[in-house]
Design a protein around this motif. Structure first.
Motif, mmCIF file in Angstrom:
data_model
loop_
_atom_site.group_PDB
_atom_site.id
_atom_site.type_symbol
_atom_site.label_atom_id
_atom_site.label_comp_id
_atom_site.label_asym_id
_atom_site.label_seq_id
_atom_site.Cartn_x
_atom_site.Cartn_y
_atom_site.Cartn_z
ATOM 1 N N VAL A 91 10.160 -14.313 -3.823
ATOM 2 C CA VAL A 91 9.015 -14.036 -4.688
ATOM 3 C C VAL A 91 8.604 -12.569 -4.597
ATOM 4 C CG1 VAL A 91 6.562 -14.516 -5.032
ATOM 5 C CG2 VAL A 91 8.154 -16.402 -4.629
ATOM 6 N N VAL A 92 8.533 -12.051 -3.377
ATOM 7 C CA VAL A 92 8.129 -10.659 -3.182
ATOM 8 C C VAL A 92 9.130 -9.703 -3.836
ATOM 9 C CG1 VAL A 92 7.822 -8.858 -1.424
ATOM 10 C CG2 VAL A 92 6.767 -11.103 -1.118
ATOM 11 N N ALA A 93 10.418 -9.989 -3.688
ATOM 12 C CA ALA A 93 11.444 -9.137 -4.302
ATOM 13 C C ALA A 93 11.288 -9.116 -5.821
ATOM 14 C CB ALA A 93 12.838 -9.633 -3.914
ATOM 15 N N ALA A 94 11.047 -10.283 -6.403
ATOM 16 C CA ALA A 94 10.887 -10.364 -7.856
ATOM 17 C C ALA A 94 9.653 -9.606 -8.322
ATOM 18 C CB ALA A 94 10.799 -11.827 -8.284
ATOM 19 N N MET A 95 8.563 -9.666 -7.575
ATOM 20 C CA MET A 95 7.343 -8.966 -7.954
ATOM 21 C C MET A 95 7.517 -7.449 -7.884
ATOM 22 S SD MET A 95 5.111 -11.208 -8.918
ATOM 23 C CE MET A 95 6.592 -11.947 -9.654
ATOM 24 N N HIS A 96 8.227 -6.973 -6.861
ATOM 25 C CA HIS A 96 8.458 -5.529 -6.766
ATOM 26 C C HIS A 96 9.411 -5.053 -7.862
ATOM 27 C CE1 HIS A 96 6.189 -4.198 -3.286
ATOM 28 N NE2 HIS A 96 6.494 -5.342 -2.684
ATOM 29 N N GLU A 97 10.339 -5.903 -8.233
ATOM 30 C CA GLU A 97 11.228 -5.564 -9.344
ATOM 31 C C GLU A 97 10.422 -5.336 -10.627
ATOM 32 O OE1 GLU A 97 15.234 -7.382 -11.517
ATOM 33 O OE2 GLU A 97 13.843 -8.712 -10.479
ATOM 34 N N VAL A 98 9.498 -6.238 -10.902
ATOM 35 C CA VAL A 98 8.660 -6.118 -12.091
ATOM 36 C C VAL A 98 7.764 -4.890 -11.994
ATOM 37 C CG1 VAL A 98 6.786 -7.195 -13.398
ATOM 38 C CG2 VAL A 98 8.685 -8.593 -12.566
ATOM 39 N N ALA A 99 7.172 -4.667 -10.815
ATOM 40 C CA ALA A 99 6.268 -3.532 -10.640
ATOM 41 C C ALA A 99 6.973 -2.214 -10.918
ATOM 42 C CB ALA A 99 5.691 -3.537 -9.221
ATOM 43 N N VAL A 100 8.170 -2.048 -10.384
ATOM 44 C CA VAL A 100 8.910 -0.797 -10.582
ATOM 45 C C VAL A 100 9.305 -0.632 -12.043
ATOM 46 C CG1 VAL A 100 11.052 0.418 -10.040
ATOM 47 C CG2 VAL A 100 9.706 -0.627 -8.199
ATOM 48 N N ARG A 101 9.766 -1.699 -12.658
ATOM 49 C CA ARG A 101 10.170 -1.618 -14.065
ATOM 50 C C ARG A 101 8.994 -1.171 -14.939
ATOM 51 N NH1 ARG A 101 12.031 -6.369 -14.578
ATOM 52 N NH2 ARG A 101 14.238 -5.880 -14.275
ATOM 53 N N GLU A 102 7.800 -1.696 -14.651
ATOM 54 C CA GLU A 102 6.627 -1.342 -15.436
ATOM 55 C C GLU A 102 6.095 0.050 -15.088
ATOM 56 O OE1 GLU A 102 3.647 -4.342 -15.046
ATOM 57 O OE2 GLU A 102 4.837 -5.891 -16.033
ATOM 58 N N ALA A 103 6.299 0.472 -13.842
ATOM 59 C CA ALA A 103 5.703 1.728 -13.390
ATOM 60 C C ALA A 103 6.526 2.959 -13.742
ATOM 61 C CB ALA A 103 5.478 1.682 -11.878
ATOM 62 N N VAL A 104 7.844 2.852 -13.746
ATOM 63 C CA VAL A 104 8.701 4.027 -13.927
ATOM 64 C C VAL A 104 8.317 4.887 -15.129
ATOM 65 C CG1 VAL A 104 11.056 4.770 -14.532
ATOM 66 C CG2 VAL A 104 10.692 3.208 -12.614
ATOM 67 N N PRO A 105 8.049 4.318 -16.294
ATOM 68 C CA PRO A 105 7.718 5.173 -17.444
ATOM 69 C C PRO A 105 6.445 5.996 -17.278
ATOM 70 C CG PRO A 105 8.359 2.968 -18.177
ATOM 71 C CD PRO A 105 8.163 2.898 -16.684
ATOM 72 N N VAL A 106 5.576 5.614 -16.355
ATOM 73 C CA VAL A 106 4.297 6.320 -16.221
ATOM 74 C C VAL A 106 4.116 6.966 -14.842
ATOM 75 C CG1 VAL A 106 3.099 5.000 -17.980
ATOM 76 C CG2 VAL A 106 3.184 4.103 -15.655
ATOM 77 N N LEU A 107 5.144 6.932 -13.995
ATOM 78 C CA LEU A 107 5.050 7.599 -12.694
ATOM 79 C C LEU A 107 4.944 9.109 -12.891
ATOM 80 C CD1 LEU A 107 7.710 5.715 -10.519
ATOM 81 C CD2 LEU A 107 5.251 5.815 -10.073
ATOM 82 N N GLY A 108 4.005 9.738 -12.188
ATOM 83 C CA GLY A 108 3.840 11.184 -12.263
ATOM 84 C C GLY A 108 4.462 11.875 -11.067
ATOM 85 N N GLU A 109 4.455 13.188 -11.087
ATOM 86 C CA GLU A 109 5.016 13.961 -9.985
ATOM 87 C C GLU A 109 4.301 13.679 -8.672
ATOM 88 O OE1 GLU A 109 7.703 15.765 -9.638
ATOM 89 O OE2 GLU A 109 8.247 15.175 -11.683
#
Length: 216
Positions: A91-109
């Motif tokens: 479950v934790v692995a799946a949640m982090h997968e989703v978090a990263v997928r959603e975050a990458v487009p808006v991650l700043g420097e």
């Protein structure tokens, strides 16, 4: 139940979430050992709060699998069951997968810099065998995408199931196997910086899913 000799110095206005986190952390770090009975009256005295937030915290801990509660009888710290660790890890692995997928487009420097700094400190802690620091800065690193994605439901699920995984991680980061996480973190950060959401999400999933599901 042996109570730690030193008081955690908790203010009497402690919120129920803080009580939960104190007890959760005491189980994860081994202060309260598997099979140990937890008495709400003694825990309330230790934390300097009433029994009500302690009882509520114990119910939450039971939902997360950290304690086994039998109403009207006793509450004990759960053993590190391979099935429970495996289920929580998935479950934790799946949640982090989703978090990263959603975050990458808006991650700043600044976000990427925070992840790089956390991984540097993580590597130092693993090399020194400092499990507590390794876990703390690992939380910092993986917490960046979780925070940036802003998915509150995802964060709630992680708060419930990550502690079970952390108990297994304490064993991993105390050994040479923990050093492989440094390389995975480097790859995760590289893909995030390149804007490769799918690639980074895959690495995030693999990083958590590679954790052992049994005690060594």
């Amino acid at each position: 139940m042996p109570i730690p000799p030193t008081s955690p110095g908790v203010d009497r206005s402690l919120l129920r979430d803080d009580v939960y986190r104190r007890l959760r952390d005491a189980i994860v770090d081994g202060t309260f050992a598997p099979g140990e009975q937890l008495r709400d009256l003694e825990l309330a005295a230790w934390l300097g709060v009433s029994r009500t937030p302690v009882r509520e915290a114990l119910l939450r801990l039971a939902h997360g699998g950290l304690v086994s509660a039998r109403p009207g009888r006793s509450t004990v710290v759960s053993t590190l069951c391979a099935r429970d660790v495996r289920d929580a890890r998935d479950v934790v692995a799946a949640m982090h997968e989703v978090a990263v997928r959603e975050a990458v487009p808006v991650l700043g420097e600044a976000d990427l810099a925070a992840m790089r700094d956390a991984n540097r400190r993580f590597a130092e802690a693993v090399a020194a065998g400092d499990v507590e620091t390794a876990l703390r800065v690992d939380d910092e690193l993986h917490g960046v995408p979780v925070r940036v994605c802003g998915n509150r439901a995802l964060a709630t699920v992680l708060e419930q199931f990550t502690p079970t995984v952390r108990r297994a991680e304490r064993l991993r980061f105390g050994s040479l196997r923990g050093r492989t996480s440094v390389t995975r973190h480097d790859e995760l950060i590289r893909l995030c910086d390149a804007g490769d959401a799918e690639g980074a999400a895959g690495v995030a999933y693999d990083t958590w899913h590679s954790l052992p599901s049994e005690e060594p």
